[in-house]
Enzyme design. Structure first.
Site, PDB file in Angstrom:
ATOM      1  CB  SER A   1      36.596 -56.935 -30.977  1.00  0.00           C
ATOM      2  OG  SER A   1      35.554 -57.822 -30.605  1.00  0.00           O
TER       3      SER A   1
ATOM      4  CG  ASN B   1      31.404 -67.761 -36.595  1.00  0.00           C
ATOM      5  OD1 ASN B   1      31.940 -67.086 -35.703  1.00  0.00           O
ATOM      6  ND2 ASN B   1      31.840 -68.961 -36.928  1.00  0.00           N
TER       7      ASN B   1
ATOM      8  CB  THR C   1      43.348 -29.765 -70.315  1.00  0.00           C
ATOM      9  OG1 THR C   1      44.082 -28.995 -71.261  1.00  0.00           O
ATOM     10  CG2 THR C   1      41.869 -29.722 -70.679  1.00  0.00           C
ATOM     11  CG  HIS C   2      47.649 -31.086 -69.972  1.00  0.00           C
ATOM     12  ND1 HIS C   2      48.186 -32.362 -70.036  1.00  0.00           N
ATOM     13  CD2 HIS C   2      46.770 -30.996 -70.989  1.00  0.00           C
ATOM     14  CE1 HIS C   2      47.647 -33.004 -71.073  1.00  0.00           C
ATOM     15  NE2 HIS C   2      46.778 -32.194 -71.659  1.00  0.00           N
TER      16      HIS C   2
ATOM     17  CB  SER D   1      51.181 -18.700 -40.535  1.00  0.00           C
ATOM     18  OG  SER D   1      52.520 -18.709 -40.100  1.00  0.00           O
TER      19      SER D   1
ATOM     20  CE  LYS E   1      51.273 -19.201 -45.288  1.00  0.00           C
ATOM     21  NZ  LYS E   1      51.316 -19.838 -46.576  1.00  0.00           N
TER      22      LYS E   1
ATOM     23  CG  ASN F   1      48.056 -21.286 -44.218  1.00  0.00           C
ATOM     24  OD1 ASN F   1      48.446 -20.666 -45.208  1.00  0.00           O
ATOM     25  ND2 ASN F   1      48.756 -21.372 -43.105  1.00  0.00           N
TER      26      ASN F   1
ATOM     27  CD  GLU G   1      46.798 -27.034 -46.802  1.00  0.00           C
ATOM     28  OE1 GLU G   1      47.909 -26.923 -47.308  1.00  0.00           O
ATOM     29  OE2 GLU G   1      46.469 -26.456 -45.735  1.00  0.00           O
TER      30      GLU G   1
ATOM     31  CE1 TYR H   1      34.141 -64.181 -37.769  1.00  0.00           C
ATOM     32  CE2 TYR H   1      35.428 -65.751 -36.484  1.00  0.00           C
ATOM     33  CZ  TYR H   1      34.978 -64.472 -36.696  1.00  0.00           C
ATOM     34  OH  TYR H   1      35.367 -63.459 -35.852  1.00  0.00           O
TER      35      TYR H   1
ATOM     36  CD  GLN I   1      37.812 -59.484 -32.663  1.00  0.00           C
ATOM     37  OE1 GLN I   1      37.035 -60.338 -32.280  1.00  0.00           O
ATOM     38  NE2 GLN I   1      38.905 -59.156 -31.996  1.00  0.00           N
TER      39      GLN I   1
ATOM     40  CE  LYS J   1      33.213 -56.688 -35.607  1.00  0.00           C
ATOM     41  NZ  LYS J   1      34.085 -57.557 -36.454  1.00  0.00           N
TER      42      LYS J   1
END
Ligand code: ARG
Length: 459
Positions: A27, A114, A159-160, A281, A287, A289, A294, A321, A326, A329
């Protein structure tokens, strides 16, 4: 024996570790990130061993000096990690013994990797929670500043994703402030369960040597000790909880990004993201963007993945353990890196955003957004709400057919739908009046929003 075969645990083995296994189980590539915490924990452990007379004072001094030298070398990039060292603990312990000899071999007394890795993870997580809290605070401050600056600007609330009722731009901004405030609270709360000292659990059953766990806890500023040695080495709840809190935080950022993406379209046109925070773009010259927003939206999925990875790793583990642990991480490190960089770039982007307030105001006025205000006006005249809802619904249908808005209607028009209308209706059907009326706690009236800003500032 060649160097790579000299394992610190090699006593009972007749064969050397297969190179394939060495590579697969190591590791070191990722847990070297923990070196500072590993050394900090080892120094505290060595101090305790000396205080308890388990090792000699001179040995303690040699260990501490050796560990500090190793730390400096790692920091300067001079330390040579050898691929045969399984993990950061082995790499540091082996280097220590090479440097200071016999005393180095006493450091691991009354300790196992451990409980050592649990300690390292807790020290690391504590520091990262602090760092993320700082970043969240900066974002909240930016939001509050912007909310104060834009006070008075009206925008459509949805809303919606259908135009619903007018709200203040500041109210919308502060809605996100509330979300990030809860995130900060969750981070503070999760910290309490990270802030527990596991050393002394050793492999799983504790140790028969006369250690002093509270002394170690004091040196490392832990207010509590892990109360069960088996739980201490198998518990990764604190990582899962942190990843959950980070997932919710990313979800909030992602929803904010989604609003900014939609609002910056030509169709909405409420928001202009600065050129420096957008990209072009390669084929369409016109464009601009919202790639930053995003990508934050997408990285949210990645952080959820980190949480799901860990929960899945944990679900079938027998006490106590297991090497599976391991694998905690990389998801943790990935989530921390992703969230920290997202917060930094998002806050910078927010500071440079401009709001097209005229477009927002005209958007707020269209779409019969004050229909509920007319219904509530009728309620004040004694009409049951369900009935007033129906009356106003018929007025809306009429307006759509006649291509009119509420402000085009005369009192005669209103009277055709209900004979109790009077001039008072003209006092409720504009956007400004609609917003101003909502003075309740949590409402969008400027008065209510100002009150909330004062409360926040007074905390
Ligand atoms: N690298 C290991 C981990 O991250 C450290 C603990 C190893 N313990 C062991 N018994 N093999 O979990």
């Amino acid at each position: 024996m060649a160097d790579r075969q000299k394992k610190l645990w090699g006593g009972r083995f007749h064969q050397q570790t297969d190179l394939l296994v060495e590579g697969f189980t190591s590791s070191l590539d990722f847990d070297r990130r923990l070196y500072k915490y590993d050394i900090e924990g080892s120094i505290a452990h060595a101090r305790m061993l000396a205080k308890q007379k388990i090792i000699k004072k001179v040995e303690e001094r040699a260990i501490i000096a050796g560990l500090k030298a190793i730390e400096a070398e790692i920091e300067e990039g001079k330390f040579v990690f050898s691929p045969g060292d399984e993990d950061i603990h082995m790499a540091i312990e082996k280097a220590l013994t090479e440097r200071i000899g016999e005393a180095g071999r006493k450091l691991h007394t009354a300790r196992s990797r451990n409980d050592q890795i649990s300690l390292d993870m807790r020290l690391y997580t504590r520091a990262e929670i602090d760092r993320i809290i700082e970043l969240v605070r900066k974002l909240k401050a930016a939001l509050l500043g912007r909310a104060k600056k834009e006070l008075g600007v009206v925008m459509p609330g949805y809303t919606h994703l259908q135009k619903a009722q007018p709200v203040l731009l500041s109210h919308w901004l502060l809605a996100f402030w509330e979300m990030f405030d809860r995130d900060e609270q969750r981070l503070e709360d999760a910290y309490k369960r990270v802030n527990v000292m596991p050393l002394g659990a050793a492999a799983l059953a504790g140790t028969g040597l006369p250690i002093d766990r509270w002394y170690v806890a004091g040196l490392l500023h832990f207010p509590r000790l892990a109360e069960n040695s088996m739980d201490a080495v198998s518990d990764r709840d604190f990582v899962a909880e942190f990843l959950f809190v980070l997932s919710v935080l990313m979800m909030h950022l992602s929803r904010f990004c989604e609003d900014l993406i939609i609002f910056s379209t030509d169709e909405f046109g409420y928001v202009e993201i600065a050129d420096s925070f957008t990209t072009g773009s390669s084929i369409m010259p016109q464009k601009k963007n919202p790639d930053v927003a995003e990508l934050i939206r997408a990285k949210t999925g990645r952080v959820y993945g980190d949480l799901l990875s860990l929960l899945t790793i944990l679900k079938g583990l027998p006490m106590t353990y297991n090497r599976d642990l391991q694998e905690d991480k990389e998801p943790l490190f990935d989530a921390v890196d992703t969230v920290a960089s997202s917060l930094v770039v998002f806050t910078a982007m927010l500071e440079k955003i401009s709001f097209k307030t005229e477009r927002m105001a005209s958007g707020a006025a269209s779409g019969f957004s004050t229909a509920t205000d007319i219904a509530e006006y009728l309620v004040r005249k004694g009409v049951p709400f369900r009935e007033s809802h129906g009356i106003v619904g018929r007025i809306v249908a009429f307006c759509i057919k006649e291509k009119k808005s509420f402000t085009d209607l005369t009192l005669e028009d209103f009277l055709k739908f209900y004979n109790g209308f009077d001039d008072g209706v003209f006092q409720v059907l504009t956007v400004e009046q609609s917003v101003q009326a909502r003075t309740q706690i949590g409402g969008t009236a400027e008065e209510a929003v100002r009150r909330r800003i004062k409360e926040i500032e007074g905390r």
